[in-house]
Write an enzyme that holds these catalytic residues in place. Structure first.
Site, PDB file in Angstrom:
ATOM      1  CG  HIS A 119      -0.265   0.031   2.658  1.00 20.82           C
ATOM      2  ND1 HIS A 119       0.260   1.346   3.155  1.00 20.82           N
ATOM      3  CD2 HIS A 119       0.225  -0.802   3.125  1.00 20.82           C
ATOM      4  CE1 HIS A 119       0.864   0.981   4.328  1.00 20.82           C
ATOM      5  NE2 HIS A 119       0.654  -0.372   4.311  1.00 20.82           N
ATOM      6  CG  ASP A 120      -0.559   4.394   1.202  1.00 15.73           C
ATOM      7  OD1 ASP A 120      -1.340   5.153   0.551  1.00 15.73           O
ATOM      8  OD2 ASP A 120      -0.809   3.570   2.329  1.00 15.73           O
ATOM      9  N   GLY A 137       4.918  -1.556   2.445  1.00 17.14           N
ATOM     10  CA  GLY A 137       4.036  -0.589   2.443  1.00 17.14           C
ATOM     11  C   GLY A 137       4.929   0.967   2.517  1.00 17.14           C
TER      12      GLY A 137
END
Length: 260
Positions: A119-120, A137
């Site tokens: 994520h991100d 992440g």
């Protein structure tokens, strides 16, 4: 005979022209896919995914999955993938969390089989992410990076442009631009001269980069002192400033030195 899984495309997905879609593909609502993209068998593209033009997505990839992060509470987030990317078999790329709101993949990257991007993350352009690489992440990978297979990258790490990381690497510190990182624990193993020559850097420029890193990694005092020396003794160039800015802005600290 086993029946093939049917392809499902939500009526609210937006698909460009001349897209190839294989067997058993799932494309959910709130998905946008650009022209001339090829989607192999059993690919899953989940809500919130934005995929550009001329991409190749190979069998069993899963794009836009829910973040593997306990702070994710179902908020609306995205996965944005640019143009001309090759995403090989069984790759998984998660969308963002409330932290940044999206995971971003640039243009013209090769992401090899079984790699995971969390994520991100922000992945730049023209990079190679090797097979079974695990990117945690909120990692940043700049342009023209080559990450060899089975490398594990700790969350929040930053990998500078034109860097190369050897196979089975364990990235827990930031990797500055233009370098080769190798060994265990991961540390500076020289300038990525082969990669730089392929991208048009001449010998004089590579020698400049090598001299800068000689001071950074062989200076017996602290990194700030080395940065001050480089500021005073080296002519201002694009490459010098990129190195200095990377070192100054590193929050995790950069990898340790090794003999040049």
């Amino acid at each position: 005979m086993q029946k093939l899984k049917e392809t499902f495309i939500d009526k609210n997905a937006i698909l460009g022209n001349s897209i190839f879609i294989g067997n058993g593909v799932t494309i959910e609502k709130d998905v946008v896919i650009g022209d001339n993209t090829q989607i192999g068998n059993n690919v899953t593209i989940l809500s919130g995914s934005r995929i550009g033009e001329n991409c190749q997505i190979h069998s069993n990839a899963v794009l836009g999955g829910v973040p593997q992060d306990l702070k994710f509470k179902g908020e609306y987030t995205l996965l944005e993938i640019g143009d001309n990317n090759i995403i090989r078999e069984f790759v998984t790329i998660n969308k963002g969390t409330i932290s940044k709101g999206k995971t971003c993949i640039g243009n013209s990257n090769l992401i090899m089989s079984n790699a995971h991007i969390g994520h991100d993350c922000v992945i730049g352009n023209n990079s190679i992410i090797g097979f079974s690489v695990g990117v945690a992440g909120e990692v940043i990978v700049q342009d023209w990076v080559n990450i060899s297979g089975l490398t594990a990258i700790h969350q929040f790490s930053v990998i500078g442009e034109h860097a190369m990381i050897s196979g089975l690497g364990r990235v827990v510190k930031d990797v500055p631009p233009y370098v080769v990182a190798a060994h265990e624990p991961l540390r500076f193993a020289g300038v990525n001269s082969v990669g730089l020559k392929r991208r048009g850097f001449n010998s004089r420029k590579i020698d400049e980069i090598r001299s800068i890193y000689r001071i950074i990694f062989q200076e017996k005092r602290n990194t700030k002192f080395a940065v001050d020396i480089i500021n005073q003794e080296f002519e201002q160039t694009v490459e010098r400033d990129k190195i200095l800015n990377f070192v100054r802005q590193s929050k995790r600290g950069i990898i340790k030195g090794f003999e040049i």
